[in-house]
Design an enzyme around this catalytic site. Structure first.
Site, short mmCIF file in Angstrom:
data_model
loop_
_atom_site.label_atom_id
_atom_site.label_comp_id
_atom_site.label_asym_id
_atom_site.label_seq_id
_atom_site.Cartn_x
_atom_site.Cartn_y
_atom_site.Cartn_z
N CYS A 54 9.79 1.43 3.42
CA CYS A 54 10.69 0.32 3.74
C CYS A 54 12.12 0.81 3.91
O CYS A 54 12.97 0.07 4.38
CB CYS A 54 10.63 -0.74 2.66
SG CYS A 54 11.32 -0.17 1.11
N LYS B 283 -1.52 -6.89 -9.45
CA LYS B 283 -2.48 -6.82 -8.35
C LYS B 283 -2.00 -5.72 -7.40
O LYS B 283 -1.10 -5.92 -6.59
CB LYS B 283 -2.59 -8.14 -7.58
CG LYS B 283 -3.82 -8.11 -6.67
CD LYS B 283 -3.71 -8.96 -5.45
CE LYS B 283 -2.93 -8.37 -4.34
NZ LYS B 283 -3.50 -7.15 -3.71
N SER C 200 5.26 -6.99 3.22
CA SER C 200 5.88 -7.28 4.51
C SER C 200 6.64 -8.61 4.45
O SER C 200 6.39 -9.45 3.57
CB SER C 200 4.79 -7.32 5.59
OG SER C 200 3.81 -8.27 5.22
N PHE D 151 0.81 -1.23 0.00
CA PHE D 151 0.00 0.00 0.00
C PHE D 151 0.84 1.27 0.00
O PHE D 151 0.34 2.34 -0.32
CB PHE D 151 -0.94 0.01 1.23
CG PHE D 151 -0.26 0.38 2.52
CD1 PHE D 151 0.01 1.72 2.83
CD2 PHE D 151 0.14 -0.58 3.43
CE1 PHE D 151 0.66 2.07 4.01
CE2 PHE D 151 0.79 -0.24 4.61
CZ PHE D 151 1.06 1.09 4.89
N GLU E 120 9.45 -4.04 12.86
CA GLU E 120 9.14 -2.95 11.93
C GLU E 120 7.82 -2.33 12.38
O GLU E 120 6.80 -3.02 12.48
CB GLU E 120 8.99 -3.48 10.50
CG GLU E 120 8.69 -2.38 9.51
CD GLU E 120 8.47 -2.88 8.09
OE1 GLU E 120 7.77 -3.90 7.90
OE2 GLU E 120 8.97 -2.23 7.16
N GLU F 158 -5.00 -3.79 -2.20
CA GLU F 158 -6.45 -3.56 -2.13
C GLU F 158 -6.78 -2.29 -1.35
O GLU F 158 -7.89 -1.79 -1.41
CB GLU F 158 -7.16 -4.79 -1.52
CG GLU F 158 -6.87 -5.07 -0.05
CD GLU F 158 -5.55 -5.79 0.22
OE1 GLU F 158 -4.63 -5.71 -0.63
OE2 GLU F 158 -5.43 -6.42 1.28
P1 NAD Z 1 1.45 -6.63 3.02
O1 NAD Z 1 2.47 -7.70 3.07
O2 NAD Z 1 0.36 -6.63 4.02
O3 NAD Z 1 0.71 -6.65 1.58
C1 NAD Z 1 1.45 -6.70 0.39
C2 NAD Z 1 0.62 -7.42 -0.66
O4 NAD Z 1 0.38 -8.76 -0.23
C3 NAD Z 1 -0.73 -6.78 -0.90
O5 NAD Z 1 -0.98 -6.73 -2.28
C4 NAD Z 1 -1.70 -7.69 -0.17
O6 NAD Z 1 -2.96 -7.75 -0.79
C5 NAD Z 1 -1.02 -9.04 -0.23
N1 NAD Z 1 -1.33 -9.87 0.94
C6 NAD Z 1 -1.66 -9.43 2.18
N2 NAD Z 1 -1.85 -10.49 3.00
C7 NAD Z 1 -1.64 -11.60 2.26
C8 NAD Z 1 -1.69 -12.99 2.56
N3 NAD Z 1 -1.99 -13.45 3.78
N4 NAD Z 1 -1.41 -13.86 1.58
C9 NAD Z 1 -1.09 -13.42 0.35
N5 NAD Z 1 -1.03 -12.10 0.01
C10 NAD Z 1 -1.30 -11.21 0.96
O7 NAD Z 1 2.24 -5.24 3.02
P2 NAD Z 1 1.63 -3.78 3.10
O8 NAD Z 1 1.14 -3.56 4.48
O9 NAD Z 1 0.74 -3.51 1.96
O10 NAD Z 1 2.96 -2.91 2.85
C11 NAD Z 1 3.87 -2.58 3.86
C12 NAD Z 1 5.04 -3.53 3.90
O11 NAD Z 1 5.71 -3.53 2.65
C13 NAD Z 1 6.09 -3.11 4.92
O12 NAD Z 1 6.54 -4.24 5.61
C14 NAD Z 1 7.20 -2.51 4.07
O13 NAD Z 1 8.48 -2.56 4.64
C15 NAD Z 1 7.11 -3.38 2.86
N6 NAD Z 1 7.74 -2.75 1.69
C16 NAD Z 1 8.93 -3.25 1.28
C17 NAD Z 1 9.59 -2.66 0.22
C18 NAD Z 1 10.92 -3.19 -0.23
O14 NAD Z 1 11.38 -2.82 -1.30
N7 NAD Z 1 11.58 -4.05 0.53
C19 NAD Z 1 9.02 -1.57 -0.44
C20 NAD Z 1 7.78 -1.09 0.00
C21 NAD Z 1 7.14 -1.71 1.07
#
Ligand code: NAD
Length: 508
Positions: free
Chosen positions: A289, A181, A234, A157, A391, A184
């Protein structure tokens, strides 16, 4: 019965085979303006049927798209880049509306995304193979990069426009077709940007968009026609996506969460350091991140840093971001996330860290339903505290005072993540030592947020990345292509053998 905000809101469409279509989903999520808590759209939680329809469209388009010369694919990117630049302000406002970051932050993030498209414009020069003439006598050898077919991208997000743009411009220009994707929580920026790509001349089915959460992701990870998956999110989900995707034979690059260390030496320029650290920790409300979330001042640097930083952070204006350029910091993404961040601040207090600036007290009178928490600083935090290990992904900076660089390096060594780390110093020797030894993949020297730009790979280490080839830069081209090696020998006809002196000389 009164109609809820959610029921009134427009439902996001999927993009399938060049058409904007309705999902078959029966469940929907809310897209919220975090500044006000207002529901601004509904997002369908797509299942396997929707994913399959989009994959079939991408698969059908793949046969033709891979035969389009790479220079023509790059020309589409040039047109796309122009469209993005012309519409940068509208995209930034959409990012702000659905995510909550300030408009200047949103504009900067869109520009970072556009840089990836610029990079993609140069792919004809970068996708070239290698060759050696006469690798054996009269035998030539070459490698050529081929696209993989249908690829998918799953986004977080926190950068609604930028992170999806890390993925599909490169994949598409390499000759693949793509399923995106978006998160959401923030699908609207991706939909707007896809409209621009269509206007730029995108053939049907080359980019497709589906929406949803776990069910949708699982359908992508198990679909036999998807060859590669790029994921950003994450750490726990990144690991899951990597394991499930690779178990099904897919190529996967999965970037995860982070905890980034900022080391401040006593010889650092303190004014510059305070400014950079404040931007790193509290920019985008800490939802980055690459946010510097752990400050490790060495020796007397702590006494110089903490009061100055506390004074400056306490002055930051927190407020709604959807009504102008106003505040220094906006809300976090959701009510749930706000609760989590505040809960972790409570935990920091309970575990004994010294709360120097308390963001829980912030109030925004013109947006009482917004998800606001102000800049928060803990001093005297210890390496085993939750606020140091986890985090938080909010505007919370923990200060762990250390005696020397060696101690800071050891703390980094124990950290399970490894995205970024920064040192502020005026000593080249200290900076070199840090750069060489610190346990992270992106290093800053007197730079607050050392996030790789489009031309370099986003080189997270440890649990901040699962896979081999990183997102962005030349590694992205390697990720989205497979090499074919050809070894060639041509035999001379008997006539050639008799008449051609060159052939004769080469045979002897
Ligand atoms: P998230 O892991 O909750 O969601 C990421 C994606 O995974 C979304 O599209 C979501 O719909 C999907 N998802 C969520 N739960 C799932 C599940 N149980 N099974 C399968 N798919 C699922 O992350 P977020 O809260 O949207 O974003 C924040 C996180 O992203 C932070 O941890 C941040 O550090 C990380 N991030 C990392 C980088 C990088 O380059 N390392 C860059 C940006 C963000």
């Amino acid at each position: 019965m009164a109609v809820t905000q959610s029921e009134k809101a427009t439902t996001c469409k999927m993009l399938v085979g060049g058409q904007w279509v309705d999902s078959k989903a029966t469940e929907f999520g809310d897209v919220t303006n975090p500044s006000t808590g207002e529901v601004i759209a509904r997002v369908p939680m797509c299942g396997a049927d929707d994913v399959d329809a989009a994959v079939q469209a991408a698969h059908a388009a793949a046969l033709e798209w891979k035969e389009v010369p790479v220079v023509e694919r790059a020309r589409l990117m040039f047109k796309f880049k122009n469209k993005l630049e012309e519409n940068c302000e509208e995209i930034a406002r959409t990012v702000t509306r659905e995510h909550g970051k300030t408009l200047p932050e949103a504009r900067a993030s869109v520009l970072r995304g556009i840089e990836v498209v610029e990079f993609a414009c140069g792919i004809p020069s970068l996708i070239m193979g290698e060759s050696i003439a006469n690798i054996a006598r009269n035998v030539d050898c070459e490698t050529i990069r081929h696209p993989l077919g249908v690829c998918a991208g799953i986004a977080p997000f926190n950068f609604p426009a930028m992170v999806p743009l890390w993925m599909y411009p490169v994949a598409i220009t390499c000759g693949n077709t793509f399923l995106l994707k978006p998160s959401e929580k923030v699908p609207l920026s991706s939909l707007l940007i896809a409209e621009l790509l269509i206007e730029a001349g995108l053939p049907r089915g080359v980019l497709n968009i589906v929406h949803g959460g776990k069910e949708c992701v699982d359908a992508l990870l198990t679909h036999p026609l998807i060859k590669a998956v790029s994921f950003v999110g994450s750490t726990n989900i990144a690991r899951y996506v990597y394991e499930k995707g690779t178990a099904g034979g897919k190529r996967v690059q999965a970037a995860g969460g982070a905890k980034n260390h900022i080391i401040i030496m006593p010889d650092a320029d303190m004014t510059q350091t305070v400014q950079a650290l404040q931007a790193s920790a509290f920019g985008c409300a800490g939802e980055r991140c690459m946010a510097g979330s752990l400050a490790l001042p060495v020796g007397e640097a702590g006494d110089m840093l903490v009061p100055a930083l506390a004074e400056s952070a306490a002055k930051m204006k927190v407020g709604r971001t959807d009504t102008g350029d106003g505040p220094d910091m906006g809300p976090v993404i959701s009510a749930d996330h706000l609760k989590r961040v505040k809960g972790l601040i409570d935990k920091g207090v309970n575990e004994g860290a010294e709360l120097v600036v308390d963001g829980r007290k912030v109030s925004v009178p013109d947006a009482p339903e917004g998800f606001f928490v102000g800049p928060t600083i803990f001093d005297q935090a210890k390496p085993d505290m939750t606020i140091v290990r986890e985090e938080i992904f909010g505007p919370v900076l923990s200060v762990v005072r250390v005696n020397n660089l060696e101690e800071a390096i050891r703390i980094g060594q124990d950290c399970p993540y490894g995205n970024g780390a920064v040192i502020f110093t005026s000593s080249g020797r200290t900076a070199r030592e840090f750069k060489h030894r610190f346990n992270a993949g992106m290093i800053g020297v007197n730079v607050g947020v050392p996030a790789s730009m489009a031309w370099f790979p986003f080189t997270g280490w440890n649990h901040s990345f699962f896979g081999d080839l990183h997102i962005q830069g030349k590694e992205a081209i390697q990720f989205y292509t497979q090499q074919k090696m050809t070894m060639t020998r041509w035999f001379a006809t008997s006539d050639e053998k008799f008449h051609d002196p060159v052939w004769k000389s080469r045979r002897t």
